[in-house]
Design an enzyme around this catalytic site. Structure first.
Site, short mmCIF file in Angstrom:
data_model
loop_
_atom_site.label_atom_id
_atom_site.label_comp_id
_atom_site.label_asym_id
_atom_site.label_seq_id
_atom_site.Cartn_x
_atom_site.Cartn_y
_atom_site.Cartn_z
N ARG A 1 0.87 -1.18 0.00
CA ARG A 1 0.00 0.00 0.00
C ARG A 1 0.90 1.22 0.00
O ARG A 1 1.55 1.53 1.00
CB ARG A 1 -0.83 -0.07 1.29
N HIS B 1 -3.56 4.22 4.86
CA HIS B 1 -4.63 3.23 4.90
C HIS B 1 -5.92 3.84 4.34
O HIS B 1 -6.55 3.28 3.45
CB HIS B 1 -4.83 2.77 6.33
N TYR C 1 4.12 4.60 11.59
CA TYR C 1 4.45 3.19 11.69
C TYR C 1 5.26 2.64 10.52
O TYR C 1 5.64 1.48 10.52
CB TYR C 1 3.17 2.34 11.86
C1 LIG Z 1 -14.60 -5.83 12.01
C2 LIG Z 1 -13.80 -4.61 11.77
N1 LIG Z 1 -12.88 -4.23 12.69
C3 LIG Z 1 -12.17 -3.10 12.51
C4 LIG Z 1 -12.35 -2.33 11.41
C5 LIG Z 1 -11.55 -1.04 11.21
N2 LIG Z 1 -10.61 -1.21 10.11
C6 LIG Z 1 -10.93 -0.78 8.88
S1 LIG Z 1 -9.81 -1.22 7.77
C7 LIG Z 1 -8.84 -1.99 8.90
C8 LIG Z 1 -7.57 -2.67 8.45
C9 LIG Z 1 -7.82 -3.68 7.39
O1 LIG Z 1 -6.66 -4.29 6.97
P1 LIG Z 1 -6.61 -5.34 5.79
O2 LIG Z 1 -7.62 -6.41 6.01
O3 LIG Z 1 -5.20 -5.76 5.66
O4 LIG Z 1 -7.08 -4.55 4.50
P2 LIG Z 1 -6.45 -3.23 3.84
O5 LIG Z 1 -7.21 -2.05 4.38
O6 LIG Z 1 -5.00 -3.17 4.17
O7 LIG Z 1 -6.69 -3.34 2.38
C10 LIG Z 1 -9.42 -1.88 10.16
C11 LIG Z 1 -8.83 -2.39 11.39
C12 LIG Z 1 -13.33 -2.76 10.47
N3 LIG Z 1 -13.58 -2.04 9.38
N4 LIG Z 1 -14.03 -3.89 10.68
#
Ligand SMILES: Cc1ncc(C[n+]2csc(CCOP(=O)(O)OP(=O)(O)O)c2C)c(N)n1
Lengths: 327, 381
Positions: free
Chosen positions: B260, B264, B273
């Site tokens: 990425r 985020h 980080y």
């Molecule tokens: C159940 C849940 N917990 C927390 C969140 C908050 N949150 C949104 S995105 C994220 C990180 C997601 O990481 P990843 O699965 O690696 O996907 P990326 O965003 O890196 O594409 C978090 C913790 C959420 N959306 N849903």
């Protein structure tokens, strides 16, 4: 006295809890290095280490389930759920396990777990980031549920919640994180306002407004606007939702004769329903009008562009005050 | 710590320098037009993404989840889908949406907050964005079970399903349950994980100790790691997994190893980080630049072609910007729409009360919304 935001006050309270008891832990998604998405845990991992302030895997059921195990082992975990709408994956661990283990064990197992949840709307967020799920937890015996509305309470209440031997769901009004207030970091804990007690935050004689968390400020502003119309409103910050402390509300309604309950969560079977029922039972002969509720609607939380329509605001509170006086 | 880029051990068909390499298991034969088509897709989705990020910075979107750096993973996998296949995205799959023929403005509606992502999933065989991490993996699996029950697997015309997820999502209970289900029922679903090295701030090693693709074996289906910045490789690997699924061979897991490049979301601060050296390393692996080198090296495209694509990107960006600014706010009363398929009397009564209440604010003859027409002096939100 120091002036600080609610987020900073909670941070100071958490810092103090970590300082006081080495068994206290903080755990959650992004709470360490990032300091939480709202920075409430900012700097804590740096100062207390990765073994005390733990960035967890991305799994809410895991966060609460392991906190239960850690608590059984003598630790006092403070869990952060990143946003209200993400507590549901953990819901099973909270209502089926965390809430019931003390009861099942005949009191032999204590679970001093705190679950911090930023809740409520008003920040223009996307879906699942603006919900008010408090009623689900209040409905579950074995949990205690509290919510702060200002920095001073944030500072003390989080420490009281950590000190509690019962599981506490700690709702933080996210749209108030950046609002400042005076915090006394020196006052001894014996002098703190007790955790499970509501508080009159503005005395008044004509009608009573009761609410909690993000709505306290809205109620105070409504009371000020009403004062210009010559109406003197009393405002009560509930602070504790389970157990519910309605003594100050009864006392108030017996003087004012009118009660309006305000919350963001949908009205049906929300906190307002319970309060209306109990106040009606206790204060029936003092009431000049039915207890009225100003709440979110019985719909999913709407898209951001409509949240001002959905959320109780000053106008809707004042409208309810008018209706109360119309009886 | 994030895992460093594996030199071997993933499927790659195009090196970072743009050299075409061959893989015995996953090769593809593409026409010159197809190569150029991939390039066009990559450039256009990156451009839409950049425009959306700018719109967020200007206060026109509440939030934006950027796909910067992940274009190859999304375009490769998205182009591998057949029209009959169904995709279940997260909130970041703007590139896949593009491949499905979804208007780029669609995602902006949700991020602007004019709706919650409203769409008919069957219109483009593209489900609505999922914000709750991992939830869509179970939906995809159930949908795939339906495909199977309908007898739509077992031959080349069959249907397959793809579920997108992140590296963080692999920790969720829902995702692990989806793996269990998919395996137990041999559902025709491909789990496409973009390992972009971070959840929000948590690096992949906070979710797993083994490379993610190896987890699949424990659930009983194949897992493969592909160079996620190589659009040819992601295309080849995904096409193969989907074909196996449609032929009745059950689920598969693909780990697209990528990065990425941005935050985020627009509300994140990655400097807290992430180390700069890491970004540099990945910049050299850019999905667009390597395909550009390949096209030039093979004399498949010259300056005219690149100029043409840039002009098309400019036009698209302008259209997206204009469209975004023109998106009307929904009418307040729509709060009450579609809560139920069969509306309930109590909710309709709430709608009526709301309507009556709101009309008080319009009675003054001023048609602006209520918040700007305080009922009383001193009244404010
Ligand atoms: C159940 C849940 N917990 C927390 C969140 C908050 N949150 C949104 S995105 C994220 C990180 C997601 O990481 P990843 O699965 O690696 O996907 P990326 O965003 O890196 O594409 C978090 C913790 C959420 N959306 N849903």
């Amino acid at each position: 006295m120091t002036s600080m935001t609610l987020a900073k006050a909670l941070n100071a309270g958490l810092r103090s809890a970590l300082d006081t008891d080495s068994k206290t832990l903080i755990m959650g998604e992004d709470v360490g290095r990032l300091g939480g998405v709202f920075r409430v845990t900012d700097g804590l991992q740096k100062d207390f280490g990765e073994h005390r302030v733990i960035d967890t895997p991305l799994a809410e059921s895991g966060i609460i389930g392991t906190a239960i195990g850690l608590a059984m082992r003598g630790y006092r975990p403070i869990c952060e759920i990143q946003f209200d709408g993400f507590v549901y994956p953990a819901y099973d661990q909270i209502v089926s396990q965390l809430a019931k283990i003390h009861y099942r064990s005949h009191g032999q197992v204590k679970l001093p777990v705190v679950i911090r949840i930023p809740f409520g709307g008003g920040i223009g967020a996307v879906e699942h980031h603006s919900e008010s799920p408090e009623a689900y937890f209040v409905h579950t015996a074995g949990l205690k549920v509290v919510t702060c509305s200002n920095p001073a309470d944030g500072f003390t209440m989080i420490q009281q919640a950590v000190a509690s031997d019962d599981p506490v769901i700690f709702f933080e009004p996210k749209r108030r994180y950046w609002e400042k207030g005076e915090v006394s970091e020196e006052a001894p804990a014996e002098d703190w306002y007790p955790l499970h007690s509501a508080r009159v935050v503005r005395p008044g004689s004509d009608a009573t407004l009761v609410g909690y968390g993000p709505m306290v400020r809205t109620m105070l502003e409504s009371a000020e606007a009403a004062a210009e119309d010559g109406r003197d409103l009393e405002v009560i910050d509930l602070r504790t939702l389970s157990p519910l402390d309605l003594e100050p509300v009864y006392a108030s309604v017996e003087r004012t004769g009118r009660l309006i309950v305000v919350h963001e969560a949908p009205g049906t079977l929300g906190m307002g329903s319970e309060i209306a029922a109990r106040v009606t039972e206790r204060c029936f002969y003092s009431l000049e009008a039915p207890v009225l509720r100003v709440t979110g609607y019985d719909t999913p939380y709407p898209p951001a562009r409509l949240e001002d329509e959905y959320l109780p605001d000053l106008d809707r509170v004042l409208d309810a005050v008018d209706r109360s006086f119309g009886f | 710590m994030t895992e460093s880029v594996p030199e071997r051990g993933f499927v790659q068909l195009l090196t970072p320098e743009g050299e075409r390499v061959h893989d015995t298991d996953y090769d593809v034969e593409l026409s010159d037009d197809e190569y150029r088509g991939f390039f066009r897709d990559l450039v256009l989705v990156r451009r839409v993404d950049a425009e959306a990020t700018a719109l967020q910075r200007q206060g026109q979107l509440g939030l934006w989840a950027s796909l910067l750096g992940q274009e190859a993973a999304q375009i490769g996998s998205g182009r591998a889908l057949r029209p009959q296949d169904m995709a279940f995205p997260t909130y970041r799959e703007h590139g896949v949406a593009w491949c499905r023929g979804v208007d780029p403005l669609h995602a902006l509606r949700m991020f602007r907050g004019v709706d919650l992502g409203a769409a008919d999933p069957h219109e483009h065989n593209f489900a609505m964005y999922a914000i709750v991490i991992g939830a869509q993996c179970l939906h995809a699996t159930g949908y795939a079970m339906g495909v199977q029950k309908d007898g739509r697997v077992g031959n080349g015309d069959g249907e397959a399903v793809i579920a997108y997820l992140g590296d963080g999502a692999t920790s969720q209970g829902d995702v692990n349950e989806a793996f269990v289900w998919a395996a137990a029922f041999a559902a025709p679903v491909v789990f496409f994980c973009q390992n972009n090295q971070y959840a929000i701030s948590a690096p992949t090693d906070r979710q797993t100790r083994v490379p993610l693709y190896r987890r699949a074996a424990g659930f009983g289906f194949p897992g493969v790691r592909v160079d996620g910045n190589d659009v040819l490789a992601t295309y080849a690997v995904t096409r193969r997994a989907l074909d196996d699924a449609r032929h009745g061979q059950g689920p598969a897991f693909i780990e697209a190893f990528t990065y990425r490049m941005g935050a985020h979301t627009t509300s994140d601060d990655p400097t807290r980080y992430r180390i700069a050296a890491e970004l540099e390393e990945w910049r050299l692996r850019d999905p667009i630049e390597r395909l550009r080198s390949f096209l030039v090296r093979q004399q498949l495209a010259g300056p005219d072609f690149f100029d043409e694509i840039d002009a098309e990107a400019d036009e698209l960006a302008a259209r997206v910007r204009k469209g975004c600014l023109e998106l009307p706010d929904p009418a307040p009363e729509t709060i009450f729409d579609h809560v139920y398929a069969n509306p309930t009397a109590p909710l309709e009564a709430q709608r009526e009360t709301f309507r009556a209440y709101s009309s008080e604010f319009l009675a003054s003859g001023d048609e602006t919304e209520r918040s700007t027409v305080p009922r009383r002096e001193g009244s404010r939100r």
